[in-house]
Structure formats: structure tokens, C-alpha cells
Design an enzyme around this catalytic site. Structure first.
Site, PDB file in Angstrom:
ATOM      1  N   GLY A 153       0.294  -8.931   4.549  1.00  0.00           N
ATOM      2  CA  GLY A 153       1.451  -9.792   4.785  1.00  0.00           C
ATOM      3  C   GLY A 153       2.710  -9.270   4.118  1.00  0.00           C
ATOM      4  N   HIS A 207       5.038  -2.045   8.394  1.00  0.00           N
ATOM      5  CA  HIS A 207       3.988  -2.758   9.127  1.00  0.00           C
ATOM      6  C   HIS A 207       4.362  -2.850  10.612  1.00  0.00           C
ATOM      7  CE1 HIS A 207       3.621  -4.829   5.030  1.00  0.00           C
ATOM      8  NE2 HIS A 207       2.439  -4.251   5.187  1.00  0.00           N
TER       9      HIS A 207
HETATM   10  P1  AMP Z   1      -0.309  -3.528   2.988  1.00  0.00           P
HETATM   11  O1  AMP Z   1       0.165  -4.822   3.573  1.00  0.00           O
HETATM   12  O2  AMP Z   1       0.634  -2.975   1.958  1.00  0.00           O
HETATM   13  O3  AMP Z   1      -1.744  -3.577   2.543  1.00  0.00           O
HETATM   14  O4  AMP Z   1      -0.265  -2.471   4.167  1.00  0.00           O
HETATM   15  C1  AMP Z   1      -0.885  -2.708   5.402  1.00  0.00           C
HETATM   16  C2  AMP Z   1      -0.846  -1.439   6.221  1.00  0.00           C
HETATM   17  O5  AMP Z   1       0.511  -1.053   6.416  1.00  0.00           O
HETATM   18  C3  AMP Z   1      -1.559  -0.258   5.517  1.00  0.00           C
HETATM   19  O6  AMP Z   1      -2.246   0.513   6.488  1.00  0.00           O
HETATM   20  C4  AMP Z   1      -0.384   0.500   4.930  1.00  0.00           C
HETATM   21  O7  AMP Z   1      -0.647   1.876   4.754  1.00  0.00           O
HETATM   22  C5  AMP Z   1       0.676   0.285   5.996  1.00  0.00           C
HETATM   23  N1  AMP Z   1       2.014   0.491   5.415  1.00  0.00           N
HETATM   24  C6  AMP Z   1       2.512  -0.072   4.284  1.00  0.00           C
HETATM   25  N2  AMP Z   1       3.754   0.408   4.033  1.00  0.00           N
HETATM   26  C7  AMP Z   1       4.015   1.299   5.019  1.00  0.00           C
HETATM   27  C8  AMP Z   1       5.134   2.143   5.316  1.00  0.00           C
HETATM   28  N3  AMP Z   1       6.214   2.178   4.543  1.00  0.00           N
HETATM   29  N4  AMP Z   1       5.055   2.938   6.399  1.00  0.00           N
HETATM   30  C9  AMP Z   1       3.954   2.931   7.194  1.00  0.00           C
HETATM   31  N5  AMP Z   1       2.877   2.160   6.983  1.00  0.00           N
HETATM   32  C10 AMP Z   1       2.906   1.351   5.904  1.00  0.00           C
END
Ligand code: AMP
Length: 301
Positions: free
Chosen positions: A33, A39
């Protein structure tokens, strides 16, 4: 477009049964989230390649250590719903902790072994066991054809890939490049913890990766000297505390002894109370490489 909001496993399964009856392909984008443009890039990519995109929005308690930020991790379901819809998601799955971890289930978890003890695993023991456990649950609930992850959490993507291989899961995995702010800072839900001075200081992380690139282009090939140069560069910023700078094999995540093949530079640092990570893939000549060719599981095995 609007996005449907569901919070129980049963509801999601029922809805997906209907979706599949129409012959639609299903994608899953797992998130915690506080959705941002990083995301959204994953969601857009998933919407391009699939008929129906499920975004899970769950702050997973088992991947936080006792002194970490589980309680203060940003939660904003309303904004998430809006941002998920904007990016083309069809269903936002927002379960409670009890829904994902019913009482008797908590005795069971995935142990990811050595990969989970390297890099971020040094300071976050058990973190990747929690990540793998929740991703396996989400994959079982949604049973997507494809699942999407970001390069920003490279170690996480590698571990999930290995888990999927280990358990013969047939889901395809797509790893998308890191989305950055205009000044290079990788987007992260945790960036909102930074005050304005910390936010300025945080750009050193990206700049240190560019410094590494320039050293490679200049012909530097010694991993220890390269690591030292980055560490020295980051140490100039008084607000930063470096947790690790590592040049590793992108498949095994073990430190490289020489720069003779593409490698991953991964960095973790603290600014005030905020922990930030970033990474880039480089050729020995300093070319920045996209993540897709480092993840072989793009087709079912
Ligand atoms: P999180 O909500 O931080 O657990 O991230 C969920 C997904 O989004 C994971 O696969 C992360 O690697 C990806 N994600 C988070 N930040 C980025 C970003 N800046 N660029 C690309 N993907 C991202």
C-alpha cells in the site's frame, strides 16, 4: 475507471471464478500500500499484459522486525484505491492481518535459507521469510498467470523467483525497472518519513550509483576499490549512515571477487530514522542494464 475493493479470501476467490469463467487472464501485483508511481508502473505493466489486475494492499507484519516501522508504516486505503484505479487495476485486495494469518496458520512459514541472510538479511533477520510466506499465500489466493515485482527490491525478487522454482509454481514473474523522482531518488513509501533536509541528503544514494558508473567507464575493475569509493562518497553526507555497499552476483547475491561479468550494486543506508535501499545492474564497462534478462522465469517451467 473504478477499482473493486475486497477484503476476504472467500470474496476474492468468488470474484476471480467469475472473471476466469469469461476467459480472462489474471495478474497479481503484491504491495504494502501507500501506492506511488513505482507501484503504478507495475500495475500499468500488468494491465497491458493481462485482462484482469489484482493489487494486494497488505502491510505484512511477519516481514517487520520488533524494532521496525510496522506500526507507523503509512496506510492510506482511500488514496490507494484511487491510484490503483488510475493505473488500470481491477481489484484491490485489502485483507486484515487475521484474514491472512488465521490463528493456527502462524506456526507455518517459508524459510528462504542463505539468500535471506545476505545484503538486507544481515540487519533484517527473518525479513525475507516473512516476505516469501506472504507472497506464497497471495499467489495461492489469486492464482495469477503473472506476478509483478520491482527491481528496487532486487533481493526480494530473486528470493521469490527461487521460491517459485523450489515449489514448482507455474506463475510467470515480471520484474520492472525502478521508478525514480526527477533527482534520481527511487520512489518508496518510506520516502514520506524524510524531512526536507533528509530528502535532499537522500539523493546521495542515486548519485553514488552514478559515481560507480563513471568509475567503471574510466576502467576501474577492482570491486574493493569501487566499494570503498562509494562508501567514502556517502560518508561525506553527515546525515547518512551506510548499512552496506555490496557488489554482488545478480543470481547468487554473493559478493563478486572481480568485475568480469554483469553485477549488481546494492546499497542500504539510514537517514535519521529512515532506512532506504537502492540498486543498479551494471556491465563491467559501466552500462546500466535492465532487470528483465536477469530473471529467467518469464515463462512457466
Ligand atoms: P512495497 O509496497 O514497497 O512492498 O512494494 C511493492 C512492489 O512495488 C515491490 O515489488 C517493489 O519492488 C515495487 N516497487 C516499490 N518501489 C518501486 C519503485 N520505485 N519502482 C518500481 N517498483 C517499485
Amino acid at each position: 475507471m473504478s477499482v473493486e475493493l475486497l477484503s476476504t479470501v472467500r470474496e476474492v476467490r468468488c470474484r476471480l471464478q467469475e472473471v476466469r469463467a469469461q476467459g480472462a487472464s489474471v495478474a497479481l501485483v503484491p504491495t504494502m500500500g501507500a501506492l506511488h508511481a513505482g507501484h503504478q508502473a507495475l500495475i500499468r505493466h500488468a494491465a497491458m499484459e493481462n485482462d484482469f489486475v489484482v493489487v494486494s494492499d497488505f502491510v505484512n507484519p511477519t516481514q517487520f522486525g520488533p524494532n521496525e516501522d510496522f506500526a507507523r508504516y503509512p496506510r492510506d486505503p482511500q488514496q490507494d484505491q484511487q491510484r490503483a484505479a488510475e493505473a488500470g487495476a481491477h481489484l484491490l485486495f485489502l485483507p486484515s492481518v487475521e484474514e491472512i494469518y488465521p490463528p493456527l496458520s502462524t506456526a507455518f512459514h517459508i524459510d528462504v535459507g542463505r539468500l535471506g541472510t545476505l545484503l538486507c538479511g544481515v540487519s533484517r533477520p527473518g525479513h525475507f521469510n516473512g516476505v516469501a510466506t506472504v507472497v506464497l499465500k497471495l499467489l495461492e489466493i489469486v492464482q495469477p498467470e503473472k506476478v509483478y515485482f520491482g527491481q528496487k527490491d532486487f533481493q526480494q525478487a530473486r528470493i521469490i523467483e527461487q521460491m517459485m522454482t523450489a515449489f514448482f509454481l507455474t506463475v510467470q514473474m515480471v520484474v520492472c525497472p525502478t521508478v525514480r523522482e526527477a533527482d534520481g531518488l527511487a520512489l518508496s513509501s518510506r520516502n514520506r518519513y524524510l524531512n526536507s533536509e533528509e530528502r535532499t541528503a537522500a539523493t546521495a544514494l542515486y548519485r553514488s550509483l552514478l559515481l560507480l558508473q563513471s568509475q567503471l567507464i574510466a576502467g576501474e575493475k577492482d570491486p574493493q576499490r569501487l566499494t570503498q569509493q562509494i562508501t567514502t562518497f556517502l560518508a561525506k553526507e553527515a546525515r547518512l549512515r551506510v548499512e552496506y555497499v555490496a557488489l554482488v552476483d545478480p543470481f547468487t547475491l554473493e559478493e563478486v571477487q572481480q568485475i568480469a561479468a554483469p553485477f549488481l550494486c546494492a546499497i542500504a543506508m539510514h537517514i535519521g530514522n529512515t532506512r532506504l535501499i537502492d540498486n543498479m545492474l551494471f556491465s563491467p564497462q559501466g552500462e546500466i542494464l535492465p532487470p528483465d534478462r536477469f530473471f529467467q522465469r518469464t515463462e512457466p517451467q
